[in-house]
Design a protein around this motif. Structure first.
Motif, short mmCIF file in Angstrom:
data_model
loop_
_atom_site.label_atom_id
_atom_site.label_comp_id
_atom_site.label_asym_id
_atom_site.label_seq_id
_atom_site.Cartn_x
_atom_site.Cartn_y
_atom_site.Cartn_z
N GLU A 24 0.87 0.81 -3.62
CA GLU A 24 -0.15 0.46 -2.63
C GLU A 24 -0.16 1.46 -1.50
O GLU A 24 0.83 1.58 -0.77
CB GLU A 24 0.11 -0.96 -2.09
CG GLU A 24 -0.17 -2.00 -3.17
CD GLU A 24 0.30 -3.39 -2.76
OE1 GLU A 24 0.73 -3.56 -1.60
OE2 GLU A 24 0.25 -4.28 -3.61
N ARG A 25 -1.24 2.18 -1.37
CA ARG A 25 -1.41 3.18 -0.31
C ARG A 25 -0.14 4.00 -0.13
O ARG A 25 0.31 4.27 0.97
CB ARG A 25 -1.80 2.51 1.02
CG ARG A 25 -3.14 1.79 0.96
CD ARG A 25 -3.65 1.43 2.34
NE ARG A 25 -2.61 0.93 3.22
CZ ARG A 25 -2.08 -0.30 3.14
NH1 ARG A 25 -2.49 -1.13 2.21
NH2 ARG A 25 -1.15 -0.67 3.98
N SER A 38 -1.77 8.39 0.05
CA SER A 38 -2.40 7.06 -0.09
C SER A 38 -2.80 6.74 -1.53
O SER A 38 -3.96 6.50 -1.82
CB SER A 38 -3.62 7.00 0.84
OG SER A 38 -3.95 5.65 1.07
N ASP A 40 -3.16 4.44 -4.71
CA ASP A 40 -3.23 3.06 -5.18
C ASP A 40 -3.29 3.10 -6.69
O ASP A 40 -4.15 3.77 -7.26
CB ASP A 40 -4.51 2.38 -4.65
CG ASP A 40 -4.35 1.94 -3.21
OD1 ASP A 40 -3.48 1.07 -2.96
OD2 ASP A 40 -5.05 2.48 -2.34
N GLY A 75 3.14 2.92 2.84
CA GLY A 75 2.78 2.22 1.62
C GLY A 75 3.97 1.57 0.95
O GLY A 75 5.09 1.64 1.46
#
Lengths: 376, 559
Positions: A24-25, A38, A40, A75
């Motif tokens: 996640e990020r 970043s 995902d 993240g």
């Protein structure tokens, strides 16, 4: 992933269902330089996922973050939904196959494979049994007492794989594990890897810069460039429906013809600099009429004919001239001049095939559904 | 026919030339080392007819038995301490930034190339009853009365570990630099926690470097003389001191000879083991002249790493602190040593340059050093070139012979020289001492020139010969430009070896020919006066200069 051959019991696949991984990020900076920006990404449990990208694209950084050798700058890494930031590498139950295999040079093959089991304080008999089964799984039974330096590259690779698998990892990470091997060995190990994955069913995150390898092996491919995710999807989707020119060019060959969007809508059309209009099956979202764009078409979609083809409004036609032909065994790759650009086409090497000599005027055709318009 | 005879004659000469080049060095070693050692052996066994009384006393007399036990125990402890302390420092050096690593390397090398006498002086000044450390401890109220750091076991251990630890740090640093960090990651990924990673992966893979370094430390430690003599008490009597005592006070040559033979035999046995398992090249690598390859290692910055970093830095401070403390203390005004001094002045430096006995000792030291450096550089270069042209067993045997002075305890060499010089009337002369220092310095020149020759492409010589050059021209125009940095580095080390030597000087100089270190030694044994600290500061500056010079030379050698 549940299909089992009789000898699959050796690896006790039922215990290796694999866990899902979600990033996640996820970002990582080294001394201010963004190695990963970043990201995902969601990997379903049991899938074979490949991170594909040129060197320096951040692939290995992702592996190190998942393995716990590095901490994210921002993240999170979630394994089965749980953030593992506080879990040290030694407690993540992740198997890793390193690019250089990282076999312990002072330990025999059996000792290498046993290491992770000993760290888990398993009984002596259990360790011996799992080492034996693990070596059998990678076809190295009887190599127990060899030292890593006495093995070939392919054998070392398989020891590394056995060492990572016997701990029954939730996730198996592989960092260009076939990169150091010659082509023939690489291809046969690709097949073995694919079979092995079908048998043991662990979640695999595989890193490579070799697009063919990614296409051969994966359920899911994520293309990275400059630390950013470019596109993720099944290999067929990435190959057939690339979303940008990087993905189109990195996966397989692709001719990219620059022009401007003449018509967006359902039947997108690109106008080349010389005025030729070419129809495509798809257009990247956000492109409107008048925008600079490229039309992409794969060489195998392009047909070369000495005659003027019959008219059909779903087929693009371009007069062209043969520049050069490259023989590559099962096919010829032909480079042609058309509309002031270079277009490449593939002709299968079938019987009675004649390749037009350089300078021959020909006609190119390709169906509009095989072409796509992408942002320039 | 003539055309076939000439080349074969040339070939025959060429085959002998390497041996001729090595010959002067070997002859020196035979005449002034091997022969007198043989004499000592005879002396220890024939005391009015063949008898082994000396050796029997060695085992039976409590003083000798205790000294043998002490020697082994102290050497063992120093080796263990060196290894334990070297690990965090070497790890820190290999895992930190380039600049920091360079700084730490400097922190290791500066003491390494500073005379043991100077370092011992610094430690005594730091640790004695009214020394810097006790002042600090008393001042902060941590202790009520001064702690006895020196003139006991702790003094010997501190002093010797400080002197010898670099022998472990340097190979261990090289081992860490060559260490593949993915191996540690692989182990971690397989579930190993940091202690297991160290014990199962890091320790076994760095073991060869550590064992090699540890063996060198142990070999050196059993023959140590200066540090235990100055920093130990009566309870820490070691073999070397008993040799000295038997020759200079007791005049019992048979006993001294027996002790020297035992010490020599033990050292040679250890050297044989070393050579068997590691090869002489490893010894060359640990002289601080080479540097390892590979990139820095690193890892997750956890709590364990910080503990290691702190430990590594503490060891770095331990190495450099005594060297640094000498400078402010040498600048004090009062005749009593204090840190920091109440008032600063150059009084004690001026005193050094105005006192006749010090100046005379300095003159002797320089005179001896110039002679020894010249002789060692010429003979050592010849020997190195000769060795590089020999093949197989002969070379490895001669190589071992030539570096013997580096291996055998200096006290044994000193006794041998004393034994050889006495009938020749060389005792008390600067020539005698220069001869001794030439022997001590030769291995360094051979090692550095051999290293330079390894980078010399022998095809260049063939090319030059093919172009019609004769050997003298080839040497001057082709070979010399390639090896001169090695020769210069060897000369620099030869200077340090000669200028810092105490042990040989103690035996073969008299009150007229005594050198600076010998005079310092006599002073330290009584009472350290501020002039000695000023001299120590000057000698550290010389080492610093030499280290920088060597840095420049190796740089230009690499180009």
């Amino acid at each position: 992933m549940t299909a089992q051959t009789p000898d699959a019991t050796l690896a006790e696949p039922q215990s290796l269902a694999g866990k899902s991984v979600s990033l996640e990020r996820l970002s990582k900076r080294y001394a201010g330089i963004r190695a990963l920006d970043s990201l995902d990404l969601a990997l379903p449990a049991g899938a074979f996922c490949t991170l594909l990208g040129p060197s320096g694209s951040g692939k290995t950084t992702v592996l190190k973050l998942v393995a716990g050798f590095e901490t994210p700058s921002e993240g999170a890494v979630r394994i089965d939904g749980r953030d593992v930031a506080a879990v040290p590498a030694s407690a993540r139950n992740i198997g890793m196959v390193f690019q250089n295999y990282a076999l312990f040079p002072h330990m025999s093959v059996a000792q290498n494979v046993a290491f992770g089991l000993e760290m888990r304080r398993l009984g002596r008999a259990e360790v011996a049994r799992r080492v034996r089964d693990g070596l059998a799984l990678v076809d190295l039974a009887g190599y127990d007492d060899r030292l890593p330096r006495q093995l070939s590259g392919g054998q070392q690779q398989r020891v590394a794989l056995a060492r990572a698998l016997v701990i029954r990892p939730d996730i198996l990470l592989m960092d260009e594990p076939l990169g150091a091997l010659d082509k023939g060995l690489r291809q046969s190990l690709q097949v073995e890897l694919k079979r092995l994955h079908a048998r043991v069913g662990v979640t695999v995150l595989f890193v490579t810069h070799d697009q063919e390898e990614a296409l051969h092996l994966s359920d899911l491919v994520a293309v990275l460039n400059h630390g950013r995710l470019q596109q993720v999807g099944p290999p067929e989707a990435l190959y057939n429906r690339p979303e940008n020119t990087f993905v189109a060019g990195f996966l397989g060959d692709c001719t990219l013809l620059p022009g401007t969007v003449a018509c967006a809508g359902d039947r997108p059309v690109l106008r080349l600099a010389d005025g030729t209009l070419l129809a495509a099956g798809r257009i990247a979202p956000g492109l409107t009429a008048g925008a600079d764009a490229v039309l992409g078409v794969r060489p195998e979609s392009v047909a070369v004919s000495p005659h003027v083809p019959a008219a059909a409004d779903t087929v693009n036609r371009l007069p062209a001239q043969v520049d050069t032909a490259i023989f590559s065994g099962n096919s010829y790759r032909i480079l042609l001049h058309a509309a002031g650009q270079t277009v490449s086409a593939t002709l299968p090497n079938t019987r009675n095939r004649t390749v037009p000599p350089p300078g021959t005027p020909v006609h190119l055709t390709f169906t509009h559904t095989d072409a796509f318009i992408l942002a320039a | 026919m003539a055309s076939t005879v000439a080349p074969s004659a040339g070939l025959r000469l060429a085959a002998w030339a390497p041996l001729l080049a090595v010959a002067p060095t070997v002859v020196l070693l035979v005449v002034f080392f091997a022969w007198p050692v043989g004499g000592l052996l005879v002396n220890s066994l024939f005391d009015g007819g063949f008898n082994t009384a000396a050796y029997i006393r060695l085992v039976e007399a409590p003083v000798y038995r205790v000294a043998l036990g002490n020697t082994l125990m102290i050497a063992g402890l120093v080796t263990a301490l060196s290894i334990v302390m070297a690990y965090p420092l070497a790890y820190l050096m290999a895992s930190t930034s380039r600049t920091m690593a360079q700084l730490l390397l400097f922190v290791v090398l500066l003491p390494f190339w500073t005379s043991a006498l100077v370092r011992t002086t610094a430690w005594i000044v730091l640790l004695q009853r009214n020394g810097v450390v006790n002042d600090l401890l008393l001042g902060t109220g941590l202790v009520d009365q001064p702690v006895a750091f020196v003139y006991n076991l702790s003094g010997v251990l501190i002093g010797m570990t400080h002197v010898l630890m670099p022998f472990v740090v340097l190979p261990l640093y090289a081992a860490f630099r060559g260490f593949d960090r993915t191996l540690a990651q692989a182990a971690e990924g397989l579930g190993a926690r940091p202690p297991s990673v160290f014990l199962r992966i890091v320790a076994p893979l760095t073991a060869p470097g550590v064992v090699a370094g540890g063996l060198i430390v142990f070999m050196n430690a059993i023959g140590y003389y200066i540090t235990p003599a100055l920093m130990g008490g009566p309870g820490q009597l070691m073999i070397a001191q008993l040799i000295s005592y038997n020759i200079q006070e007791n005049l019992d040559w048979a006993m001294a000879a027996a002790l020297a033979i035992v010490l020599l035999a033990t050292t040679l046995a250890l050297f044989w083991v070393f050579q068997r398992f590691f090869g002489v090249d490893r010894l060359f690598g640990s002289s601080g002249l080479g540097s390892g390859g590979g990139g820095p290692i690193g890892g997750r910055h956890g709590g364990g790493r910080w503990a290691l970093v702190v430990a590594g830095l503490a060891v770095g401070v331990f190495l450099i602190a005594p060297i640094l403390v000498v400078f402010p203390m040498s600048l004090g005004k009062s005749p009593f040593l204090a840190f920091p001094p109440d008032e600063y002045s150059f009084r004690w430096f001026i005193n050094f340059f105005e006192t006749r006995k010090w100046l005379r000792a300095l003159g002797n030291s320089l005179e001896v050093a110039v002679m020894a450096v010249t002789a060692a550089t010429v003979l050592g270069t010849l020997a190195a070139i000769g060795l590089s042209r020999l093949g197989g067993r002969l070379r490895s045997v001669l190589e071992s012979v030539v570096i013997l002075p580096l291996i055998v305890p200096v006290i044994v060499l000193a006794v041998a020289l004393y034994y050889a010089f006495a009938p020749l009337g060389l005792i008390g002369t600067t020539y005698g001492l220069a001869l001794g220092h030439t022997l001590l310095a030769l291995p360094f020149v051979v090692i550095t020139v051999r290293a330079a020759l390894k980078g010399f492409d022998p095809n260049l010589e063939l090319a030059a010969r093919g172009l019609g050059a004769a050997w003298p021209t080839i040497f001057r125009r082709i070979m010399l430009p390639a090896i001169w940095p090695g020769m210069a580095a060897g000369a620099v080390f030869a200077f340090i070896v000669s200028f810092d030597d105490v042990v040989v000087a103690l035996f073969i100089t008299n009150i007229r020919s005594r050198t600076l270190p010998k005079l310092m030694f006599e002073g330290i044994a009584h009472q350290i006066d501020p002039t000695i600290v000023a001299i120590a500061a000057l000698l550290i500056l010389v080492s610093l200069l030499v280290l920088l010079l060597n840095l420049v030379l190796t740089r230009s050698g690499r180009r």
